[in-house]
Enzyme design. Structure first.
Site, PDB file in Angstrom:
ATOM      1  N   TYR A   1     -42.650  12.192 -58.329  1.00  0.00           N
ATOM      2  CA  TYR A   1     -42.627  13.517 -57.717  1.00  0.00           C
ATOM      3  C   TYR A   1     -42.481  13.433 -56.199  1.00  0.00           C
ATOM      4  O   TYR A   1     -43.037  12.533 -55.573  1.00  0.00           O
ATOM      5  CB  TYR A   1     -43.912  14.285 -58.050  1.00  0.00           C
ATOM      6  CG  TYR A   1     -43.946  15.624 -57.370  1.00  0.00           C
ATOM      7  CD1 TYR A   1     -43.175  16.673 -57.850  1.00  0.00           C
ATOM      8  CD2 TYR A   1     -44.686  15.825 -56.209  1.00  0.00           C
ATOM      9  CE1 TYR A   1     -43.153  17.890 -57.213  1.00  0.00           C
ATOM     10  CE2 TYR A   1     -44.670  17.053 -55.563  1.00  0.00           C
ATOM     11  CZ  TYR A   1     -43.897  18.077 -56.061  1.00  0.00           C
ATOM     12  OH  TYR A   1     -43.876  19.281 -55.420  1.00  0.00           O
TER      13      TYR A   1
ATOM     14  N   TRP B   1     -40.555  15.435 -52.368  1.00  0.00           N
ATOM     15  CA  TRP B   1     -39.546  16.289 -51.731  1.00  0.00           C
ATOM     16  C   TRP B   1     -38.320  15.551 -51.232  1.00  0.00           C
ATOM     17  O   TRP B   1     -37.315  16.174 -50.929  1.00  0.00           O
ATOM     18  CB  TRP B   1     -40.208  17.031 -50.563  1.00  0.00           C
ATOM     19  CG  TRP B   1     -40.705  18.363 -50.978  1.00  0.00           C
ATOM     20  CD1 TRP B   1     -41.628  18.628 -51.946  1.00  0.00           C
ATOM     21  CD2 TRP B   1     -40.288  19.624 -50.451  1.00  0.00           C
ATOM     22  NE1 TRP B   1     -41.821  19.986 -52.041  1.00  0.00           N
ATOM     23  CE2 TRP B   1     -41.017  20.616 -51.129  1.00  0.00           C
ATOM     24  CE3 TRP B   1     -39.394  20.009 -49.463  1.00  0.00           C
ATOM     25  CZ2 TRP B   1     -40.866  21.969 -50.863  1.00  0.00           C
ATOM     26  CZ3 TRP B   1     -39.245  21.358 -49.191  1.00  0.00           C
ATOM     27  CH2 TRP B   1     -39.970  22.321 -49.892  1.00  0.00           C
TER      28      TRP B   1
HETATM   29  N1  LIG Z   1     -54.852  18.360 -50.290  1.00  0.00           N
HETATM   30  C1  LIG Z   1     -53.641  18.846 -50.547  1.00  0.00           C
HETATM   31  N2  LIG Z   1     -52.701  18.057 -51.093  1.00  0.00           N
HETATM   32  C2  LIG Z   1     -51.470  18.537 -51.351  1.00  0.00           C
HETATM   33  C3  LIG Z   1     -51.136  19.885 -51.059  1.00  0.00           C
HETATM   34  C4  LIG Z   1     -52.149  20.709 -50.491  1.00  0.00           C
HETATM   35  O1  LIG Z   1     -51.944  21.919 -50.222  1.00  0.00           O
HETATM   36  N3  LIG Z   1     -53.375  20.146 -50.233  1.00  0.00           N
HETATM   37  N4  LIG Z   1     -49.871  20.356 -51.314  1.00  0.00           N
HETATM   38  C5  LIG Z   1     -49.117  19.701 -52.361  1.00  0.00           C
HETATM   39  C6  LIG Z   1     -47.720  20.121 -52.362  1.00  0.00           C
HETATM   40  S1  LIG Z   1     -47.444  21.811 -52.476  1.00  0.00           S
HETATM   41  C7  LIG Z   1     -46.686  19.252 -52.334  1.00  0.00           C
HETATM   42  S2  LIG Z   1     -45.091  19.846 -52.574  1.00  0.00           S
HETATM   43  C8  LIG Z   1     -46.893  17.808 -52.184  1.00  0.00           C
HETATM   44  C9  LIG Z   1     -45.818  17.126 -51.311  1.00  0.00           C
HETATM   45  O2  LIG Z   1     -45.833  15.773 -51.518  1.00  0.00           O
HETATM   46  P1  LIG Z   1     -44.519  14.867 -51.326  1.00  0.00           P
HETATM   47  O3  LIG Z   1     -43.298  15.652 -51.636  1.00  0.00           O
HETATM   48  O4  LIG Z   1     -44.716  13.610 -52.081  1.00  0.00           O
HETATM   49  O5  LIG Z   1     -44.572  14.595 -49.767  1.00  0.00           O
HETATM   50  P2  LIG Z   1     -43.452  14.096 -48.766  1.00  0.00           P
HETATM   51  O6  LIG Z   1     -44.186  13.608 -47.561  1.00  0.00           O
HETATM   52  O7  LIG Z   1     -42.454  15.172 -48.538  1.00  0.00           O
HETATM   53  O8  LIG Z   1     -42.797  12.873 -49.520  1.00  0.00           O
HETATM   54  C10 LIG Z   1     -41.444  12.617 -49.520  1.00  0.00           C
HETATM   55  C11 LIG Z   1     -41.207  11.120 -49.374  1.00  0.00           C
HETATM   56  O9  LIG Z   1     -39.822  10.865 -49.561  1.00  0.00           O
HETATM   57  C12 LIG Z   1     -39.379   9.941 -48.574  1.00  0.00           C
HETATM   58  N5  LIG Z   1     -37.932  10.144 -48.410  1.00  0.00           N
HETATM   59  C13 LIG Z   1     -37.307  11.032 -47.614  1.00  0.00           C
HETATM   60  N6  LIG Z   1     -35.967  10.939 -47.782  1.00  0.00           N
HETATM   61  C14 LIG Z   1     -35.750   9.970 -48.687  1.00  0.00           C
HETATM   62  C15 LIG Z   1     -34.554   9.417 -49.263  1.00  0.00           C
HETATM   63  O10 LIG Z   1     -33.435   9.809 -48.976  1.00  0.00           O
HETATM   64  N7  LIG Z   1     -34.739   8.447 -50.196  1.00  0.00           N
HETATM   65  C16 LIG Z   1     -35.946   7.986 -50.557  1.00  0.00           C
HETATM   66  N8  LIG Z   1     -36.015   7.020 -51.456  1.00  0.00           N
HETATM   67  N9  LIG Z   1     -37.087   8.476 -50.005  1.00  0.00           N
HETATM   68  C17 LIG Z   1     -36.985   9.460 -49.097  1.00  0.00           C
HETATM   69  C18 LIG Z   1     -40.226  10.270 -47.373  1.00  0.00           C
HETATM   70  O11 LIG Z   1     -40.262   9.185 -46.482  1.00  0.00           O
HETATM   71  C19 LIG Z   1     -41.580  10.594 -48.012  1.00  0.00           C
HETATM   72  O12 LIG Z   1     -42.374   9.434 -48.162  1.00  0.00           O
HETATM   73  O13 LIG Z   1     -48.190  17.571 -51.611  1.00  0.00           O
HETATM   74  C20 LIG Z   1     -49.226  18.177 -52.382  1.00  0.00           C
HETATM   75  N10 LIG Z   1     -50.525  17.714 -51.898  1.00  0.00           N
HETATM   76  N1  LIG Z   2     -44.561  23.572 -41.965  1.00  0.00           N
HETATM   77  C1  LIG Z   2     -44.648  23.347 -43.278  1.00  0.00           C
HETATM   78  N2  LIG Z   2     -44.262  24.319 -44.137  1.00  0.00           N
HETATM   79  C2  LIG Z   2     -44.338  24.105 -45.475  1.00  0.00           C
HETATM   80  C3  LIG Z   2     -44.785  22.870 -46.015  1.00  0.00           C
HETATM   81  C4  LIG Z   2     -45.202  21.865 -45.070  1.00  0.00           C
HETATM   82  O1  LIG Z   2     -45.638  20.759 -45.454  1.00  0.00           O
HETATM   83  N3  LIG Z   2     -45.117  22.142 -43.736  1.00  0.00           N
HETATM   84  N4  LIG Z   2     -44.816  22.663 -47.371  1.00  0.00           N
HETATM   85  C5  LIG Z   2     -44.006  23.547 -48.204  1.00  0.00           C
HETATM   86  C6  LIG Z   2     -44.451  23.494 -49.611  1.00  0.00           C
HETATM   87  S1  LIG Z   2     -44.033  22.129 -50.524  1.00  0.00           S
HETATM   88  C7  LIG Z   2     -45.129  24.492 -50.210  1.00  0.00           C
HETATM   89  S2  LIG Z   2     -45.546  24.378 -51.853  1.00  0.00           S
HETATM   90  C8  LIG Z   2     -45.492  25.710 -49.487  1.00  0.00           C
HETATM   91  C9  LIG Z   2     -46.941  26.067 -49.805  1.00  0.00           C
HETATM   92  O2  LIG Z   2     -47.270  27.287 -49.309  1.00  0.00           O
HETATM   93  P1  LIG Z   2     -48.794  27.774 -49.460  1.00  0.00           P
HETATM   94  O3  LIG Z   2     -49.286  27.497 -50.802  1.00  0.00           O
HETATM   95  O4  LIG Z   2     -48.805  29.165 -48.973  1.00  0.00           O
HETATM   96  O5  LIG Z   2     -49.480  26.755 -48.430  1.00  0.00           O
HETATM   97  P2  LIG Z   2     -50.878  26.500 -47.771  1.00  0.00           P
HETATM   98  O6  LIG Z   2     -50.579  26.307 -46.325  1.00  0.00           O
HETATM   99  O7  LIG Z   2     -51.567  25.410 -48.485  1.00  0.00           O
HETATM  100  O8  LIG Z   2     -51.739  27.806 -47.995  1.00  0.00           O
HETATM  101  C10 LIG Z   2     -51.536  29.035 -47.326  1.00  0.00           C
HETATM  102  C11 LIG Z   2     -52.847  29.591 -46.889  1.00  0.00           C
HETATM  103  O9  LIG Z   2     -53.671  29.905 -47.993  1.00  0.00           O
HETATM  104  C12 LIG Z   2     -54.995  30.020 -47.500  1.00  0.00           C
HETATM  105  N5  LIG Z   2     -55.960  29.737 -48.565  1.00  0.00           N
HETATM  106  C13 LIG Z   2     -56.380  28.540 -49.026  1.00  0.00           C
HETATM  107  N6  LIG Z   2     -57.280  28.716 -50.013  1.00  0.00           N
HETATM  108  C14 LIG Z   2     -57.419  30.051 -50.177  1.00  0.00           C
HETATM  109  C15 LIG Z   2     -58.183  30.867 -51.055  1.00  0.00           C
HETATM  110  O10 LIG Z   2     -58.930  30.397 -51.906  1.00  0.00           O
HETATM  111  N7  LIG Z   2     -58.015  32.220 -50.934  1.00  0.00           N
HETATM  112  C16 LIG Z   2     -57.191  32.785 -50.035  1.00  0.00           C
HETATM  113  N8  LIG Z   2     -57.077  34.098 -50.016  1.00  0.00           N
HETATM  114  N9  LIG Z   2     -56.481  32.043 -49.176  1.00  0.00           N
HETATM  115  C17 LIG Z   2     -56.577  30.700 -49.262  1.00  0.00           C
HETATM  116  C18 LIG Z   2     -55.113  29.016 -46.378  1.00  0.00           C
HETATM  117  O11 LIG Z   2     -55.737  29.624 -45.269  1.00  0.00           O
HETATM  118  C19 LIG Z   2     -53.683  28.611 -46.103  1.00  0.00           C
HETATM  119  O12 LIG Z   2     -53.341  28.627 -44.748  1.00  0.00           O
HETATM  120  O13 LIG Z   2     -45.356  25.520 -48.083  1.00  0.00           O
HETATM  121  C20 LIG Z   2     -44.075  24.991 -47.739  1.00  0.00           C
HETATM  122  N10 LIG Z   2     -43.942  25.097 -46.312  1.00  0.00           N
HETATM  123 MO   LIG Z   3     -45.117  22.164 -52.525  1.00  0.00          MO
END
Ligand SMILES: Nc1nc2c(c(=O)[nH]1)N[C@H]1C(S)=C(S)[C@@H](COP(=O)(O)OP(=O)(O)OC[C@H]3O[C@@H](n4cnc5c(=O)[nH]c(N)nc54)[C@H](O)[C@@H]3O)O[C@H]1N2
Ligand SMILES: Nc1nc2c(c(=O)[nH]1)N[C@H]1C(S)=C(S)[C@@H](COP(=O)(O)OP(=O)(O)OC[C@H]3O[C@@H](n4cnc5c(=O)[nH]c(N)nc54)[C@H](O)[C@@H]3O)O[C@H]1N2
Ligand SMILES: [Mo]
Length: 776
Positions: A114, A116
């Protein structure tokens, strides 16, 4: 000087940029001239495109190389690496794949991988890996995403689909013209709108929000963080206790019902099972009426405020937005179900500016109004292996081979995993309870990783295959979620011996005798043309005209025309629910869902319910602070954490921890202090930022800091996932529940340990093979 619009383009999840190239290197990335609100994240890559954090040659962990698969797996993350040639790496990988699949079967290969990766339709790392593994007999896969797994499993039961309703959220222009009250659970965090998966042409969230605010729409930010709604937009801030949104929604619903404001004719025509939910709401089934007073005790928003909000919601055109973060908590299936139920009771679904939306500004595309391009993908082929895991069950997979697990009504079994291959994702970023995962990580015989930088994933691998970055290859950014289609130019030669993922897999496929199956005898350029041509054909079928490939390459980008009609979610269903039924058993919105009830899950019954999370501020004897580990403002996940943009935000080199002045004073903390965050699962360091814009009892540390454990498992850098719990949201969705997490914070009084997250591991180069002391 070259005119800006003559410069080559590159694209990323966070934006499109023009590149100035000189001396063989990208000197500058300038925001694309049509981007109205460019993200500052982009240029962060320039600091790390070359230099010591790049993996510059194939690398093998020393113990694995000398002792073979399974040797000293406890030293993953600490062993030095030995540089090998590409030939040697290919042979080692091919031999190991053959050993594993012949001895244990292909299900012993975990290729769920999994993550991005990078923008670019062709060089999409997961697709490359999965296509390759399918050519050699398949792999154990993963299902759904970390973003909203609970909703991906749950919402199809309620609405017939989940993804369809992400792409069709009512657009900002309709909101501006029709909505009166915008109630957002989890806010509308502009920081997240910087991103769209697969490429972003023009950022629209700030304009959308500001126009809505200017039009006089009242925003109600229901979130522990004030910053989840832009200050310029204004409105009320209801700083609820985290994870109690469902209780609040029930309190709103109860008031609406008691005041006779429920739209019964809507429910009758468009929803199924309100009668089965009502006794729960009224307390007939469990003796607890879900009154505003009951809700107030749980969410700590005054009952009068709840009642007043409920009445306003019924009286005005109301949009309910539920942040995706609400799915990433214990029982994360419930908030979306309950929000849909609440919206159904208000009866405004399908009307302009009313109803519900999933996560405005969670990404740039939500609330955009653009033509959805039927883009073709790099085909992954067929996977003959049926084994899979719900995406966030990776630690369980490795720790519990042969054990059963429940998922969306079916019981499955974890296979025995011998080999893990990750390309384009970072489990040491995304997974919960990293210290536990690190133990699980010792189980497989072999871990192969394609990476471009020495992040914690690469450091914890046995074989690291260095890949290129988007700046080093041609590609195209084309996503259904953005109207801009961009030709991404190769701007610089690959760093060191880095290779495109496609070339990496082609050579291993050749070594294993499946090169033709993998490549279909197409070059990289052939494939890109093929993907584009397929897309053009799909477009033609739908009456969308796009330029031929060569013209596209020449002009570098184009934008699809916006649809003439603005987007109103479920408009057609409202107009005629018989002609346009939902893909649910009843064809209607399922407030009670028989099939979910039939699963018999205590943690996810047949209608939405409030269930206390496994840890939350309402429980006694727990740690006193709720940790929000939300998305980072200055990067995407762990990507470019080592670049200047992200590093500039660190405090004494650690990830910032936001804490309310009251909680800080209680602990004797001041701005800039180094603190230790801890609970029973782990500990990390952080740098204090005192912030009155956060609810008391809540602290916030974004994700993204590269995991940097010392010998006791303390993350010196500030990765909050050493603190989060690794438990599925419920048996139905099994999603990650990172947003349910309690901790304590204390001043760190020892000498602060050096942050080593951005340093490469010890590397033994060929000319130093006999002298492992020499490190580079
Ligand atoms: N505590 C906590 N944990 C969370 C979340 C949270 O809200 N709280 N959010 C979750 C969510 S919503 C998400 S989507 C995940 C994201 O988790 P990931 O999608 O696993 O995070 P990234 O850092 O985007 O990882 C992408 C990796 O791909 C590598 N990469 C980039 N380009 C290439 C390429 O061309 N080829 C290859 N082979 N590798 C490449 C980058 O160096 C990086 O290591 O994290 C989750 N984890
Ligand atoms: N700059 C930046 N933008 C991103 C990403 C990133 O890594 N960096 N990741 C992208 C990805 S993969 C995803 S999935 C989206 C995720 O988008 P979201 O799921 O919206 O991401 P978060 O920033 O984890 O959460 C948004 C807000 O929810 C609030 N929150 C947390 N827990 C609770 C709760 O129990 N109740 C309420 N009411 N609020 C709560 C927090 O204050 C937080 O700031 O963002 C995307 N956009
Ligand atoms: Mo995500």
């Amino acid at each position: 000087m070259t005119r800006q619009d003559d410069l080559p383009l590159t694209s990323s999840h966070w934006g499109t940029y023009r590149a100035r190239v000189g001396n063989g290197r990208v000197q500058e990335l300038q925001a694309f001239e049509y981007d109205r609100d460019p993200s500052p994240i982009g240029p962060g890559i320039l600091d790390v495109q070359h230099g010591p954090t790049r993996v510059d040659a194939p690398m093998v962990r020393e113990s694995w190389l000398t002792g073979g698969p399974g040797t000293r797996t406890d030293q993953r993350g600490t062993d030095p690496f030995v540089e090998v040639s590409w030939d040697k790496a290919n042979t080692l990988v091919a031999q190991e794949l053959n050993r594993v699949r012949k001895t244990y079967g292909n299900q012993a290969i975990f290729g769920g991988s999994y993550g991005w990766a990078s923008a670019g339709r062709f060089h999409h790392a997961q697709s490359q890996l999965k296509r390759f593994l399918n050519c050699i007999g398949g792999f154990t896969s993963s299902k759904y995403t970390y973003s909203f797994a609970a909703a991906e499993a749950m919402v199809p039961h309620i609405l017939g689909s989940f993804r369809d309703y992400l792409d069709t959220c009512t657009s900002w222009d309709v909101i501006r013209d029709h909505t009166q009250l915008f109630v957002c659970f989890g806010g509308v965090p502009l920081k997240n709108g910087q991103i769209s998966q697969g490429g972003t042409g023009c950022h629209v969230q700030r304009d959308g929000l500001l126009a809505a605010g200017k039009a006089g729409i009242d925003f109600v930010n229901i979130s522990p963080l004030k910053s989840d709604v832009l200050d310029d937009v204004g409105g009320d801030w209801l700083a609820l206790r985290p994870n109690t949104d469902v209780a609040l929604m029930l309190g709103l619903a109860h008031t609406i019902e008691m005041d006779g404001l429920t739209d019964r004719s809507f429910l009758q025509r468009y929803a199924e099972g309100f009668d089965a939910f009502l006794p729960y709401l009224m307390g007939d089934t469990d003796g607890t009426p879900k009154t505003a007073d009951w809700a107030a005790d749980i969410c700590e928003i005054p009952a009068d405020t709840i009642r007043a909000l409920a009445r306003r919601m019924a009286a005005e055109r109301t949009m309910i937005s539920v942040s995706w973060s609400l799915t990433r908590q214990d029982h994360g299936e419930q908030p979306f179900w309950m929000a849909i139920t609440l919206a159904a009771m208000l009866g405004q679904i399908g009307l302009p500016g009313g109803g519900f939306g999933f996560g405005y500004s969670a990404m740039n595309f939500i609330g955009g109004n653009h033509t959805i391009i039927p883009g073709a993908s790099f085909p992954q082929g067929q996977n003959p292996v049926k084994d899979f895991i719900p995406v966030a069950r990776i630690t369980d997979l490795l720790m519990q081979p042969g054990e059963p697990f429940d998922f969306d009504g079916v019981r499955y079994e974890y296979p025995d995993t011998r080999l893990v291959w990750w390309a384009g994702g970072n489990p040491f970023h995304h997974h919960q309870d990293l210290n536990l995962m690190r133990q699980a990580w010792q189980k497989p015989d072999t871990i192969i990783v394609n990476e471009w930088c020495w992040n914690p994933l690469a450091k914890h691998a046995d074989i690291v295959l260095p890949c290129t970055t988007p700046l080093e290859r041609d590609d195209m950014a084309m996503t259904p979620r953005d109207p801009y289609v961009v030709s991404m130019s190769k701007l610089t030669e690959p760093n060191g011996q880095a290779r495109d993922d496609y070339d990496i897999f082609t050579d291993i496929a050749r070594t294993m005798g499946v090169a033709d199956a993998f490549t279909e005898r197409r070059s990289k350029a052939d494939w890109q043309r093929w993907i584009y041509d397929q897309t053009q054909q799909n477009c033609a079928d739908q009456g969308i005209e796009i330029p031929p490939y060569d013209q596209f390459i020449k002009q570098r980008w184009f934008k699809l025309d916006d649809p003439a009609k603005p987007m109103i979610m479920l408009e057609g269903f409202r107009a005629d629910p018989v002609a346009n039924p939902l893909a649910t058993p009843s064809g209607k919105i399922e407030i009670f869902c028989q099939s979910v009830a039939d699963f018999g899950y205590e943690d996810c019954p047949g209608h939405p319910v409030w269930r206390a999370p496994y840890e939350w501020l309402g429980a006694v004897d727990a740690y006193p602070l709720h940790l929000i580990s939300n998305q980072p403002r200055d990067k995407l996940h762990s990507q470019l954490d080592h670049g200047g943009v992200s590093k500039a935000k660190k405090i004494a080199g650690r990830e910032p921890l936001h804490i309310h002045p009251y909680d800080a004073a209680m602990r004797g903390l001041k701005d800039g202090d180094i603190v230790r965050l801890f609970n029973d699962r782990g500990a990390c360091l952080g740098g204090v930022v005192i912030d009155p814009g956060i609810r008391t009892g809540v602290v916030q540390m974004s994700t993204g800091a590269w995991y940097d454990p010392d010998e006791n498992g303390l993350c010196k850098h500030g990765n909050p996932n050493v603190l989060t719990r690794d438990k599925g949201t419920s048996k139905l969705g099994q999603g990650p529940s990172a947003h349910s997490c309690l901790i304590e914070v204390e001043l760190f009084t020892e000498a602060p340990p050096k942050v080593t997250a951005h340093e490469p591991p010890s590397i033994i180069r060929p000319n130093t093979l006999n002298d492992p002391e020499i490190k580079t």
